[in-house]
Design a protein around this motif. Structure first.
Motif, PDB file in Angstrom:
ATOM      1  N   VAL A  27      10.292   6.006 -13.889  1.00 53.15           N
ATOM      2  CA  VAL A  27       9.286   6.475 -13.860  1.00 53.15           C
ATOM      3  C   VAL A  27       9.627   7.823 -14.402  1.00 53.15           C
ATOM      4  CG1 VAL A  27       7.044   7.198 -13.482  1.00 53.15           C
ATOM      5  CG2 VAL A  27       8.392   4.932 -12.749  1.00 53.15           C
ATOM      6  N   THR A  28       8.889   8.090 -15.611  1.00 54.43           N
ATOM      7  CA  THR A  28       9.571   9.709 -16.402  1.00 54.43           C
ATOM      8  C   THR A  28       8.444  10.755 -15.311  1.00 54.43           C
ATOM      9  OG1 THR A  28       7.716  10.335 -17.890  1.00 54.43           O
ATOM     10  CG2 THR A  28      10.107   8.460 -18.388  1.00 54.43           C
ATOM     11  N   ALA A  29       9.116  12.500 -15.632  1.00 59.58           N
ATOM     12  CA  ALA A  29       7.823  12.969 -15.047  1.00 59.58           C
ATOM     13  C   ALA A  29       7.005  13.045 -15.914  1.00 59.58           C
ATOM     14  CB  ALA A  29       9.091  14.387 -15.868  1.00 59.58           C
ATOM     15  N   ALA A  30       6.329  12.601 -16.667  1.00 63.31           N
ATOM     16  CA  ALA A  30       5.410  12.640 -17.939  1.00 63.31           C
ATOM     17  C   ALA A  30       4.374  11.173 -17.083  1.00 63.31           C
ATOM     18  CB  ALA A  30       5.365  12.865 -18.746  1.00 63.31           C
ATOM     19  N   GLY A  31       4.748  10.759 -15.842  1.00 64.99           N
ATOM     20  CA  GLY A  31       4.532   8.761 -15.647  1.00 64.99           C
ATOM     21  C   GLY A  31       4.413   8.037 -16.185  1.00 64.99           C
ATOM     22  N   GLU A  32       5.353   8.280 -17.665  1.00 65.14           N
ATOM     23  CA  GLU A  32       5.562   7.019 -18.413  1.00 65.14           C
ATOM     24  C   GLU A  32       6.662   6.039 -17.738  1.00 65.14           C
ATOM     25  OE1 GLU A  32       5.273   8.260 -22.922  1.00 65.14           O
ATOM     26  OE2 GLU A  32       6.696   9.559 -22.153  1.00 65.14           O
ATOM     27  N   VAL A  33       6.420   5.185 -18.324  1.00 65.96           N
ATOM     28  CA  VAL A  33       7.420   3.698 -17.456  1.00 65.96           C
ATOM     29  C   VAL A  33       8.148   3.204 -19.165  1.00 65.96           C
ATOM     30  CG1 VAL A  33       7.648   1.517 -16.410  1.00 65.96           C
ATOM     31  CG2 VAL A  33       5.220   2.863 -16.147  1.00 65.96           C
ATOM     32  N   MET A  48       0.478  -1.124   0.330  1.00 70.18           N
ATOM     33  CA  MET A  48       0.298   0.369  -0.011  1.00 70.18           C
ATOM     34  C   MET A  48       0.600   1.484  -0.058  1.00 70.18           C
ATOM     35  SD  MET A  48      -2.711   1.214   2.802  1.00 70.18           S
ATOM     36  CE  MET A  48      -3.890  -0.052   2.437  1.00 70.18           C
ATOM     37  N   LEU A  49       0.644   2.483  -1.102  1.00 68.67           N
ATOM     38  CA  LEU A  49       1.354   3.295  -0.774  1.00 68.67           C
ATOM     39  C   LEU A  49       1.069   3.997   0.667  1.00 68.67           C
ATOM     40  CD1 LEU A  49       2.633   5.684  -2.451  1.00 68.67           C
ATOM     41  CD2 LEU A  49       0.466   6.471  -3.217  1.00 68.67           C
ATOM     42  N   THR A  50       2.179   5.061   0.980  1.00 71.15           N
ATOM     43  CA  THR A  50       2.184   5.490   1.636  1.00 71.15           C
ATOM     44  C   THR A  50       2.615   6.681   1.354  1.00 71.15           C
ATOM     45  OG1 THR A  50       2.812   3.297   3.791  1.00 71.15           O
ATOM     46  CG2 THR A  50       2.292   6.640   4.316  1.00 71.15           C
ATOM     47  N   LEU A  51       1.615   7.727   2.070  1.00 68.96           N
ATOM     48  CA  LEU A  51       2.252   9.252   1.873  1.00 68.96           C
ATOM     49  C   LEU A  51       1.865  10.079   3.425  1.00 68.96           C
ATOM     50  CD1 LEU A  51      -0.010  10.059  -1.752  1.00 68.96           C
ATOM     51  CD2 LEU A  51       2.802  10.697  -0.572  1.00 68.96           C
ATOM     52  N   SER A  52       2.465  10.937   3.432  1.00 69.47           N
ATOM     53  CA  SER A  52       2.610  11.724   4.804  1.00 69.47           C
ATOM     54  C   SER A  52       2.870  12.545   4.783  1.00 69.47           C
ATOM     55  CB  SER A  52       3.367  10.584   6.441  1.00 69.47           C
ATOM     56  OG  SER A  52       4.907  11.313   5.457  1.00 69.47           O
ATOM     57  N   VAL A  74       4.745   4.886  -7.466  1.00 68.14           N
ATOM     58  CA  VAL A  74       5.569   5.282  -8.092  1.00 68.14           C
ATOM     59  C   VAL A  74       5.256   6.546  -9.286  1.00 68.14           C
ATOM     60  CG1 VAL A  74       6.977   6.111  -9.503  1.00 68.14           C
ATOM     61  CG2 VAL A  74       7.599   4.083  -7.476  1.00 68.14           C
ATOM     62  N   VAL A  75       4.236   5.807 -10.272  1.00 67.16           N
ATOM     63  CA  VAL A  75       3.751   6.426 -11.182  1.00 67.16           C
ATOM     64  C   VAL A  75       2.296   8.070 -10.844  1.00 67.16           C
ATOM     65  CG1 VAL A  75       1.945   6.429 -13.171  1.00 67.16           C
ATOM     66  CG2 VAL A  75       3.929   4.900 -13.226  1.00 67.16           C
ATOM     67  N   SER A  76       1.854   6.744  -9.942  1.00 73.61           N
ATOM     68  CA  SER A  76       0.193   8.208  -9.251  1.00 73.61           C
ATOM     69  C   SER A  76       1.094   9.175  -8.126  1.00 73.61           C
ATOM     70  CB  SER A  76      -0.137   6.860  -8.284  1.00 73.61           C
ATOM     71  OG  SER A  76      -0.987   7.493  -6.844  1.00 73.61           O
ATOM     72  N   ILE A  77       2.278   9.010  -7.429  1.00 76.17           N
ATOM     73  CA  ILE A  77       2.912   9.897  -6.846  1.00 76.17           C
ATOM     74  C   ILE A  77       3.107  10.839  -7.516  1.00 76.17           C
ATOM     75  CG2 ILE A  77       5.322  10.692  -5.273  1.00 76.17           C
ATOM     76  CD1 ILE A  77       4.712   7.777  -4.098  1.00 76.17           C
ATOM     77  N   VAL A  78       4.488  10.916  -8.931  1.00 79.08           N
ATOM     78  CA  VAL A  78       4.653  11.778 -10.022  1.00 79.08           C
ATOM     79  C   VAL A  78       3.329  12.479 -10.480  1.00 79.08           C
ATOM     80  CG1 VAL A  78       5.419  11.762 -12.210  1.00 79.08           C
ATOM     81  CG2 VAL A  78       6.473  10.449 -10.851  1.00 79.08           C
ATOM     82  N   ASN A  79       2.008  11.959 -10.794  1.00 82.54           N
ATOM     83  CA  ASN A  79       1.514  12.379 -11.640  1.00 82.54           C
ATOM     84  C   ASN A  79       0.190  13.492 -10.667  1.00 82.54           C
ATOM     85  OD1 ASN A  79       1.519  10.913 -14.160  1.00 82.54           O
ATOM     86  ND2 ASN A  79      -0.183   9.793 -14.019  1.00 82.54           N
ATOM     87  N   ASP A  80       0.408  12.982  -9.659  1.00 81.65           N
ATOM     88  CA  ASP A  80       0.120  13.788  -8.550  1.00 81.65           C
ATOM     89  C   ASP A  80       1.238  15.037  -8.138  1.00 81.65           C
ATOM     90  OD1 ASP A  80      -1.699  14.565  -5.414  1.00 81.65           O
ATOM     91  OD2 ASP A  80      -0.003  14.696  -5.490  1.00 81.65           O
TER      92      ASP A  80
END
Length: 441
Positions: A147-153, A1-5, A34-40
């Motif tokens: 994972v790039t800045a565009a959220g691409e793998v 599970m992703l943890t964001l604090s 990781v993709v989700s964090i980058v996009n956020d």
């Protein structure tokens, strides 16, 4: 599970000279996380820096926005016995990686003397060991997933997006977030490790022979003395002869506890540095032991220090070391740490300090809490006069205009960075200043 604090707790690196209060700490457990964090972060305007074990002395990962740790992305992902490659998660630390590879019958061909770093951090900063026939750890990499800045793998290798591959092999985290790394490995092997004390002038006169005749060779030159500690490692078929418990006790007591007490004495009374350096030189241990490679390369380092390291052409090792020691004598610097000297084979990695030339890597240290700036500035002037390139994870003062003169592919790297991350998602103030990047964010 992703943890964001959401937090503003103080983060410090290992040496304690870099700190920040990130607004957010992210602990992804999958590539999708990781993709989700980058996009956020792209959507909310936060910058991202990726942290490993914090063993860099420069401000590479310092951020007040999002600090992302790969500590939950560890372990072996895939083993290819036919190609002798192993794909691992990028957060795997080198100590655990050595044991995991051993369990599969493999080893890395070379390592440095510290194994606390994550494999992604070691690769991204150009971490290295010693041995003129071996490149940095980055040269062991044959493929990467990022994972790039565009959220691409994206996946890359020598045959698939080779420019991206050469740039990613040492990237400082500027091109994206490494999530998996594929390494070229070798069957497990044993090494015979020997440490001896010898006159420095004898060591310097034998550099060519020592570096050619031994798989691994390094030496430590002690200020205010004509003494060197010389270390050799060579492959052997001898069975392990290391008493692990006794060896550990010696390293913890002699190389850490006693040296810490001496270092504290030097911090409180700087005039003790000269006699302490001479005492340390006379106390160089004579060691002759054999064991599996991953257990012999690294030694525990508990005494905290600041470090500067530069790469110069291999043939300049003797001249540079002699100049450094002469400058120490002339300026009477309060320093008791020896100068660490290693060799690294040339490579074709864009940001590698060993790009295009067999290299001598020379490191100077100062005990934490002691005045280091005048000493490092003097040493750095000597490194730069000999065409020095800084180790990215160590302290230095070089800037963009100077770096372009010594790194022939820096412009190519920065052009690719601009394409992959035009808004500077992975840029922090230190990297912006270092490379002259003006992020649009």
């Amino acid at each position: 599970m992703l943890t964001l604090s959401q937090q503003t707790k103080l983060w410090k690196n290992w040496a304690g000279n870099v700190q920040s209060r990130p607004q957010q700490v992210a602990l992804p457990e999958s590539v999708e996380d990781v993709v989700s964090i980058v996009n956020d972060c792209r959507r909310t305007g936060k910058h991202i820096r990726v942290v490993g074990s914090g063993h860099s002395f420069s401000r590479l990962v310092q951020t007040d926005d999002c600090l992302l740790s790969l500590e939950r992305l560890q372990g072996v992902y895939a083993v290819d016995s036919d190609q002798h490659t192993v794909e691992v998660w990028a957060g795997t630390n080198l100590k655990d990686l050595g044991q995991l590879l051993y369990e599969h019958g493999y080893s890395q061909e070379n390592l440095g003397d510290i194994n606390a770093q994550s494999i992604a951090g070691a690769v991204s900063t150009g971490t290295h060991g010693t041995g003129i026939r071996f490149g940095s750890i980055s040269t062991q990499v044959v493929g990467m997933t990022v994972v790039t800045a565009a959220g691409e793998v994206l996946e890359c290798s020598e045959g698939q997006q080779p420019d991206l591959f050469r740039a990613l092999q040492v990237s400082l985290g500027l091109l994206g977030i490494l999530v998996r790394i594929r390494l070229r490995v070798v069957p497990t092997y044993r090494l015979r490790y020997r440490s001896v004390r010898m006159p420095l002038n004898e060591c310097l006169a034998s550099l060519d022979a020592f570096r050619e005749d031994h798989r691994h060779f390094e030496f430590y030159a002690f200020p205010y003395s004509n003494t060197a500690q010389v270390k050799f490692m060579d492959e052997t078929t001898e069975l392990t002869n290391v008493n692990q418990t006794w060896s550990y006790v010696k390293k913890m007591v002699m190389e850490n506890a006693v040296f810490w007490l001496l270092s504290e004495s030097c911090r409180l009374i700087p005039s003790l540095c000269k006699p302490v350096s001479r005492l340390s030189a006379q106390a160089v241990p004579t060691v002759d032991e054999s064991g599996y490679s991953h257990r012999l390369f690294a030694t525990p380092r508990l005494v905290r220090f600041y470090e500067m390291e530069y790469s110069v052409p291999a043939e300049k090792m003797k001249d540079v070391v002699e100049e450094l020691l002469q400058a120490i004598e002339q300026d009477q610097f309060a320093v008791h740490f020896p100068i660490e000297c290693r060799y690294v084979k040339q490579d074709d990695i864009w940001l590698s300090p060993a790009h295009g030339r067999d290299s001598a890597f020379i490191a100077v240290h100062m005990y934490k809490g002691m005045q280091h700036q005048p000493y490092f500035e003097r040493m750095e002037s000597i490194f730069q006069r000999h065409g020095g390139r800084p180790h990215w994870g160590k302290m230095h003062t070089m800037k963009s205009d100077q770096l372009h003169l010594v790194l022939p592919h820096l412009a190519d790297f920065l052009a690719l960075r601009s394409q992959l991350d035009p808004d500077g998602l992975f840029v922090n103030p230190f990297l912006s200043e270092l490379f002259g990047i003006s992020p649009r964010r």
